[in-house]
Design a protein around this motif. Structure first.
Motif, PDB file in Angstrom:
ATOM      1  N   ARG A 161     -66.862-137.868  70.724  1.00 28.66           N
ATOM      2  CA  ARG A 161     -66.813-137.091  69.481  1.00 28.66           C
ATOM      3  C   ARG A 161     -65.708-137.601  68.582  1.00 28.66           C
ATOM      4  NH1 ARG A 161     -67.523-135.423  65.232  1.00 28.66           N
ATOM      5  NH2 ARG A 161     -67.435-133.270  64.487  1.00 28.66           N
ATOM      6  N   LEU A 162     -64.538-137.876  69.154  1.00 27.81           N
ATOM      7  CA  LEU A 162     -63.414-138.360  68.349  1.00 27.81           C
ATOM      8  C   LEU A 162     -63.715-139.740  67.767  1.00 27.81           C
ATOM      9  CD1 LEU A 162     -60.579-137.770  67.328  1.00 27.81           C
ATOM     10  CD2 LEU A 162     -59.667-138.794  69.413  1.00 27.81           C
ATOM     11  N   LEU A 163     -64.350-140.613  68.543  1.00 30.31           N
ATOM     12  CA  LEU A 163     -64.674-141.950  68.053  1.00 30.31           C
ATOM     13  C   LEU A 163     -65.725-141.917  66.948  1.00 30.31           C
ATOM     14  CD1 LEU A 163     -64.699-143.954  71.408  1.00 30.31           C
ATOM     15  CD2 LEU A 163     -62.982-144.047  69.583  1.00 30.31           C
ATOM     16  N   ASP A 164     -66.462-140.814  66.850  1.00 29.95           N
ATOM     17  CA  ASP A 164     -67.462-140.667  65.786  1.00 29.95           C
ATOM     18  C   ASP A 164     -66.861-140.160  64.479  1.00 29.95           C
ATOM     19  OD1 ASP A 164     -69.619-141.607  67.172  1.00 29.95           O
ATOM     20  OD2 ASP A 164     -70.275-139.632  67.882  1.00 29.95           O
ATOM     21  N   ILE A 165     -65.601-139.686  64.526  1.00 28.35           N
ATOM     22  CA  ILE A 165     -64.951-139.137  63.340  1.00 28.35           C
ATOM     23  C   ILE A 165     -64.226-140.258  62.598  1.00 28.35           C
ATOM     24  CG2 ILE A 165     -63.166-137.534  62.523  1.00 28.35           C
ATOM     25  CD1 ILE A 165     -63.828-135.765  64.927  1.00 28.35           C
ATOM     26  N   ASP A 166     -64.510-140.428  61.320  1.00 35.46           N
ATOM     27  CA  ASP A 166     -63.954-141.546  60.556  1.00 35.46           C
ATOM     28  C   ASP A 166     -62.441-141.450  60.408  1.00 35.46           C
ATOM     29  OD1 ASP A 166     -66.324-142.910  60.189  1.00 35.46           O
ATOM     30  OD2 ASP A 166     -66.819-141.876  58.328  1.00 35.46           O
ATOM     31  N   GLN A 167     -61.936-140.266  60.045  1.00 31.81           N
ATOM     32  CA  GLN A 167     -60.513-140.117  59.775  1.00 31.81           C
ATOM     33  C   GLN A 167     -59.918-138.988  60.614  1.00 31.81           C
ATOM     34  OE1 GLN A 167     -59.153-140.176  55.689  1.00 31.81           O
ATOM     35  NE2 GLN A 167     -61.081-141.035  54.976  1.00 31.81           N
ATOM     36  N   PHE A 168     -58.793-139.293  61.245  1.00 35.04           N
ATOM     37  CA  PHE A 168     -58.057-138.250  61.959  1.00 35.04           C
ATOM     38  C   PHE A 168     -56.604-138.668  62.129  1.00 35.04           C
ATOM     39  CE2 PHE A 168     -59.731-140.983  65.311  1.00 35.04           C
ATOM     40  CZ  PHE A 168     -58.683-141.100  66.205  1.00 35.04           C
ATOM     41  N   THR A 169     -55.754-137.712  62.444  1.00 35.67           N
ATOM     42  CA  THR A 169     -54.326-137.964  62.639  1.00 35.67           C
ATOM     43  C   THR A 169     -53.892-137.401  63.995  1.00 35.67           C
ATOM     44  OG1 THR A 169     -53.671-135.892  61.554  1.00 35.67           O
ATOM     45  CG2 THR A 169     -53.879-137.856  60.150  1.00 35.67           C
ATOM     46  N   VAL A 170     -52.803-137.963  64.502  1.00 35.95           N
ATOM     47  CA  VAL A 170     -52.214-137.504  65.763  1.00 35.95           C
ATOM     48  C   VAL A 170     -50.702-137.456  65.559  1.00 35.95           C
ATOM     49  CG1 VAL A 170     -52.024-137.878  68.250  1.00 35.95           C
ATOM     50  CG2 VAL A 170     -54.042-138.727  67.014  1.00 35.95           C
ATOM     51  N   SER A 171     -50.086-136.351  65.926  1.00 37.09           N
ATOM     52  CA  SER A 171     -48.639-136.237  65.744  1.00 37.09           C
ATOM     53  C   SER A 171     -48.031-135.447  66.895  1.00 37.09           C
ATOM     54  CB  SER A 171     -48.311-135.545  64.415  1.00 37.09           C
ATOM     55  OG  SER A 171     -48.858-134.238  64.376  1.00 37.09           O
ATOM     56  N   GLY A 172     -46.750-135.726  67.151  1.00 33.26           N
ATOM     57  CA  GLY A 172     -46.050-135.005  68.208  1.00 33.26           C
ATOM     58  C   GLY A 172     -45.135-135.919  68.982  1.00 33.26           C
ATOM     59  N   GLU A 173     -45.043-135.698  70.294  1.00 34.71           N
ATOM     60  CA  GLU A 173     -44.147-136.460  71.155  1.00 34.71           C
ATOM     61  C   GLU A 173     -44.928-137.184  72.243  1.00 34.71           C
ATOM     62  OE1 GLU A 173     -41.269-133.848  72.820  1.00 34.71           O
ATOM     63  OE2 GLU A 173     -40.127-133.628  70.960  1.00 34.71           O
ATOM     64  N   MET A 174     -44.486-138.412  72.530  1.00 38.02           N
ATOM     65  CA  MET A 174     -44.998-139.172  73.658  1.00 38.02           C
ATOM     66  C   MET A 174     -43.819-139.576  74.527  1.00 38.02           C
ATOM     67  SD  MET A 174     -47.890-141.638  71.883  1.00 38.02           S
ATOM     68  CE  MET A 174     -48.449-142.255  73.478  1.00 38.02           C
ATOM     69  N   VAL A 175     -44.076-139.786  75.816  1.00 41.06           N
ATOM     70  CA  VAL A 175     -43.035-140.205  76.750  1.00 41.06           C
ATOM     71  C   VAL A 175     -43.392-141.575  77.299  1.00 41.06           C
ATOM     72  CG1 VAL A 175     -41.851-139.706  78.913  1.00 41.06           C
ATOM     73  CG2 VAL A 175     -42.448-137.840  77.359  1.00 41.06           C
ATOM     74  N   ASP A 176     -42.469-142.528  77.174  1.00 41.41           N
ATOM     75  CA  ASP A 176     -42.678-143.885  77.653  1.00 41.41           C
ATOM     76  C   ASP A 176     -41.509-144.254  78.557  1.00 41.41           C
ATOM     77  OD1 ASP A 176     -43.748-146.468  77.930  1.00 41.41           O
ATOM     78  OD2 ASP A 176     -42.494-147.225  76.297  1.00 41.41           O
ATOM     79  N   ASP A 177     -41.796-144.481  79.844  1.00 41.66           N
ATOM     80  CA  ASP A 177     -40.749-144.804  80.820  1.00 41.66           C
ATOM     81  C   ASP A 177     -39.618-143.783  80.791  1.00 41.66           C
ATOM     82  OD1 ASP A 177     -42.075-147.057  81.747  1.00 41.66           O
ATOM     83  OD2 ASP A 177     -41.120-148.387  80.282  1.00 41.66           O
TER      84      ASP A 177
END
Length: 221
Positions: A42-58
């Protein structure tokens, strides 16, 4: 083939639920792992979207703001005094970092390097050593990694998030809340105390134009 058939069945159930007379959401009648697959598609079918927040790397937390428009993507990452922008547009990949980023990436950065690079975009198209960074601006790569629920996937309770009724999915220590009406992802988290905490939005995405001329330099690997 089995996954494709399940997605088609899931989509048919969604339409059937939308045309019905009420009751439980259609996606609640699907196996949890298939709801997860349906949410990814479903997400790959949506042309425009945003993602925001926090990610943890190592073990290190970073603030992220990601935007996607078709095959183009842009990301801004902040970790303490380190700032990095990544851009994928027209099939090319670029990154632009501040001095703290380059000092961290290269162990030590010279003044001459910074005078040469400045705030220019670096063209890293086809550079495998940079893919972990530029993949954040690659919509397909980001979606496949971010929405992957490993191991046994289970469905939890429903709750309202930002005015949207959502179903909780969990798998491999990750939590994904999807909209009950069409399975689009709304929020992503982890079951531990520290981990990713991301919110999906579906407003217009703001993608910078491709850099040209003196705005860009080629990465010398």
């Amino acid at each position: 083939m089995k996954r494709t058939a399940a997605i088609l069945i899931g989509t048919a159930l969604l339409f059937a639920g939308a045309c019905g007379s009420g009751g439980d959401s259609a996606i609640e009648n699907l196996p949890p792992d298939e709801i997860g697959h349906l949410s990814t598609d479903r997400l790959l079918d949506i042309d425009q979207f945003t993602v925001s927040g926090e990610m943890v790397d190592d073990g290190e937390e970073m603030e992220v703001a990601l935007s996607y428009d078709g095959e183009d993507g842009h990301g801004l990452l902040t970790m303490g005094d380190v700032e990095l922008e990544v851009l994928r547009i027209g099939g090319s990949s670029y990154l632009r970092g501040n001095e703290a980023f380059w000092d961290r990436e290269l162990d030590h950065v010279s003044q001459a390097f910074m005078e040469t690079v400045g705030d220019r975009w670096i063209d890293v198209t086809g550079e495998p050593d940079m893919e972990d960074l530029t993949d954040l601006a690659d919509r397909d790569a980001f979606v496949d990694k971010a929405l992957e629920l490993k191991g046994e996937v289970t469905a939890g309770d429903t709750r309202k998030i930002a005015g949207v009724e959502c179903l909780e999915l969990s798998g491999g220590g990750r939590l994904l809340w999807v909209a009950l009406d069409d399975a689009r992802p709304i929020m992503l988290g982890t079951s531990g105390e520290e981990g990713d905490d991301l919110t999906f939005g579906y407003d217009d995405a703001d993608i910078p134009e491709a850099p040209t001329g003196d705005e860009v330099a080629r990465w010398a690997s």
